[in-house]
Design an enzyme around this catalytic site. Structure first.
Site, PDB file in Angstrom:
ATOM      1  N   ASP A 101       0.831  -1.189   0.000  1.00 48.31           N
ATOM      2  CA  ASP A 101       0.000   0.000   0.000  1.00 48.31           C
ATOM      3  C   ASP A 101       0.877   1.253   0.000  1.00 48.31           C
ATOM      4  O   ASP A 101       1.858   1.340   0.747  1.00 48.31           O
ATOM      5  CB  ASP A 101      -0.890  -0.029   1.254  1.00 48.31           C
ATOM      6  N   GLU A 139       1.804  -0.424  -5.045  1.00 49.78           N
ATOM      7  CA  GLU A 139       0.840   0.616  -5.376  1.00 49.78           C
ATOM      8  C   GLU A 139       1.689   1.878  -5.520  1.00 49.78           C
ATOM      9  O   GLU A 139       2.097   2.472  -4.513  1.00 49.78           O
ATOM     10  CB  GLU A 139      -0.205   0.785  -4.278  1.00 49.78           C
TER      11      GLU A 139
END
Length: 736
Positions: free
Chosen positions: A367, A403
């Site tokens: 993330d 990401e």
């Protein structure tokens, strides 16, 4: 305020403490600074905690009722590691830390020994966080704000760590080791996937054990995907403001323990449940990836609670602003973990290795991964973390997916990660959505996205599979909602529909939300098929959002992070009614596995290949001609053909005989059209493999140069076999 933190709860000295009535004082030895955390060696437990600025560290022991029974000052400090060994401690022992040092927020120090702290290396946590003013290192409501000092004991309100026995028998366990070019990712949520599944035992729904149910594994396998990606399973915190509204942190992007599975996902209360789930998924040929959050923690900004790292060594665990009191907030969550510090970098890489080796997972999706690659000057593809992963003999062999963005300066880094990494490609998502919505001027970029996004990833020997292609993910509309809503509908989140993106690139096809109009329903169904086919027939690594294969809905909510209820839990009754779409997905995945042309390991060039002048990819107009520059620049064009010639080889070596060529035709116009099927020297007729137009008969044959009818907003996929030498008027090599 610059002072040694006063103690609101008088510490107990290990040498003269009054023993708990039911036990003797624990013996303590010096122990070792390695490994960090609490480690059971079969004889006792070694405790080791990093803190460079602490003046004293106390190990607090608790009984099964979470009553504090003893405080033991760790006796040794070696290389900024506080450590001690308890020969009488055993697995199951509950513990936490109280760390002494200066309370000087303006210098970055927030020590407060009144706050019980969770071990950053805790392998299992027990109890839940109860929001209370005692959690905060400062006095809530005090005029001095976070410069004040709170003396209340937080122990009754915080989860504690539990010593584990790491022994586990994996038996005949084998990892799938699926190659990248054969990887198809299926993103799902441990809790939401099984909460409503009728074949999962009620006591196991929403848990690791539920996901290990054989019927669940059989279903996932039947789709043809290779890899299950789980949304965060690290122990996380439910935000106070959500609980006050009757909501929860459903997604889990608020980590409090990087080594511990989230307790709510363990039906049995044992971390072995996670390992058993991994073993069952691996036995079914499915890889397991974890969505991990190492960019921030649940402690928030300077006004957040003191739960772990803030009270252990705030100045080193977090990236602080120049004034040292405030936090750099490149995450948008209040704080940013400081991977520029060697011990914090070690914490993250130790966590990754633990989940890979002890817990058996096959890789990670990171993330806000740009943060992990940030140095003091900004993102650097040779940052300490990225270099550490590249050289590590364990981590470098895992699937690592970034990401590739954060909220800091220069945070958008799609294509900027080094070799060994794959990346979420939001450019694929946005272009595919816009194209199928009917936006003009999208053909040229669509061609780039269909062929692996070489403009982003063709550097330093990276391969097309570095592009993780997706249309939908957990964050945003589901596929069904993408074709059913023009606008987000997040009212249930309690923020007056202000949260979540407004840039959905969606189209409701004439009516907002569910529709009874058969024309709208048919068009929506075709559009879902169009986008699924675009995803699974493109070069790169496809990622499918769980439930999209049967058109699940979140009723237009594109930010359902706080909805732990039937809005987000997969409805398996809907799945049973949408078997046609599920079967369509299965067919697509079978085609992808069947034809290596759809998952080449090298980028397509589109140039004539010597000596036979064969192009690996050709771009065609509806009249069957090659696209010219003027065609690419024409915003009114809505139709494109992509011809993949199987006789071309990425190595430049041509092999004759038995080759398959593929033709993909996409048409996003709102009116019917037609396409002149190309005549290519050496190729036979075209056979329909798949079409999103229900009127087209699959397996039907069509001669080259014939006009193939195109329904509005449709996609069709064909194959042609290379002619044998005799069929081309050339003598066969065998003489017959």
């Amino acid at each position: 305020m610059a002072t040694e933190a006063p103690s609101g709860t008088a510490p107990i000295d290990v040498n003269d403490a009054a023993p708990h009535p039911a036990r003797r004082p624990s013996r303590v030895r010096e122990g070792a600074p390695f490994p960090l955390g609490a480690t059971w060696d079969g004889l006792g437990v070694n405790f080791a905690l990093f803190s460079a600025n602490a003046s004293k560290v106390e190990l607090c022991l608790f009984d099964d009722e979470h009553r504090e029974t003893e405080r033991i000052a760790l006796p040794e400090l070696t290389d900024e590691i506080w450590h001690g060994y308890l020969p009488d401690a055993r697995p199951g022992q509950i513990y936490g830390y109280r760390v002494h040092g200066p309370y000087e927020p303006d210098a970055g120090h927030r020590f407060n020994p009144n706050k019980l702290l969770l071990d950053p290396y805790a392998k299992q946590i027990v109890g839940e966080l109860t929001w209370h003013d005692a959690l905060f290192g400062y006095v809530i409501g005090h005029p001095d704000g976070d410069l004040s000092f709170d003396e209340r004991d937080s122990a009754p309100y915080v989860p504690k760590a539990r010593v584990i026995d790491p022994a586990f028998t994996w038996g005949r366990h084998m990892r799938p080791h699926t190659p990248w070019d054969r990887t198809i990712i299926y993103e799902t949520h441990v809790r939401g996937y099984t909460m409503r599944h009728p074949r999962v035992a009620p006591e196991f729904r929403g848990s690791f054990a539920g996901l290990a149910t054989q019927e669940i594994i059989d279903y996932i396998r039947s789709l043809g995907v290779s890899t299950v990606e789980l949304m965060p399973v690290h122990a996380f915190v439910d935000d106070k403001h959500l609980l006050e509204q009757g909501l929860r942190n459903y997604w889990g992007y608020n980590t409090q323990a990087f080594f511990a599975p989230h307790p709510r996902y363990m039906a049995t209360g044992s971390i072995d449940e996670f390992k058993e789930m991994v073993a069952h998924l691996h036995d079914g040929g499915l890889e397991v990836l974890l969505d991990v959050v190492y960019n921030h923690t649940a402690e928030g900004n300077e006004l957040g609670p003191t739960l772990s790292m803030r009270g252990i060594d705030n100045a080193n665990y977090y990236r602080l602003a120049d004034d040292r009191r405030h936090y750099i907030n490149d995450t948008g969550t209040g704080n940013t973990l400081n991977l520029n510090h060697a011990r914090v970098l070690q914490l993250v890489t130790d966590s990754l290795r633990y989940w890979a080796t002890d817990m058996g997972v096959d890789g990670f999706r990171f993330d806000l991964a740009t943060i992990l690659g940030r140095e003091l000057h900004g993102f650097d593809e040779s940052s300490g973390f990225l270099d550490a992963c590249a050289q590590d003999p364990t981590l470098s062999q895992l699937k690592l997916i970034a990401e590739p963005w954060d909220l800091g300066p220069g945070g958008y880094q799609v294509g900027g990660f080094p070799p060994g990494w794959a990346e979420w490609n939001d450019r694929f998502r946005d272009n595919a959505r816009a194209f199928w919505r009917g936006d003009e001027g999208k053909l040229a970029e669509l061609a780039t996205r269909l062929t692996g996004s070489a403009d982003l990833f063709e550097r330093r020997g990276r391969r097309p599979y570095a592009s993780v292609n997706f249309i939908t993910a957990h964050d945003g509309f589901t596929l069904n909602d993408l074709v059913s809503y023009d606008h987000k509908h997040n009212e249930a989140n309690g923020e007056d529909n202000r949260d979540g993106t407004d840039n959905n690139l969606s189209w409701n096809h004439g009516e907002e939300g569910p529709s009874k109009d058969p024309r709208i329903r048919a068009l929506r169904s075709r559009q879902m098929r169009n986008m699924l086919a675009t995803l699974l027939l493109s070069q790169g690594t496809p990622m499918l959002l769980a439930g999209d294969e049967f058109a699940r809905t979140q009723q237009g909510n594109n930010n359902a992070y706080c909805q732990d209820n039937e809005l987000t839990w997969l409805d398996w009754q809907v799945a049973s009614r949408a078997s046609d779409l599920t079967d369509f997905v299965r067919r697509l995945i079978k085609l992808r596995h069947r034809f290596p042309l759809l998952r080449r390991n090298r980028f397509l060039k589109g140039e004539p290949e010597e000596p036979f002048q064969i192009r690996d990819v050709s771009w065609l107009t509806p009249d069957g001609a090659m696209m010219e520059e003027s065609d690419w620049q024409d915003p009114s064009r809505h139709c494109l053909g992509m011809l993949l010639d199987g006789r071309a080889r990425p190595t430049g070596i041509r092999q004759l005989g038995g080759d398959i060529s593929l033709l993909l035709i996409v048409h996003n116009g709102h009116e019917p059209s037609s396409f002149s099927l190309p005549q290519v020297e050496g190729l036979g007729d075209w056979q329909v493999l798949l079409s999103t137009d229900a009127q087209v008969r699959t397996s039907s044959h069509h001669e080259a140069m014939s006009d193939f009818p195109l329904a509005p907003c449709s996609l069709s996929f064909f194959r042609a076999r290379a002619k044998r030498r005799g069929e081309m008027g050339i003598a066969d090599e065998r003489g017959d």
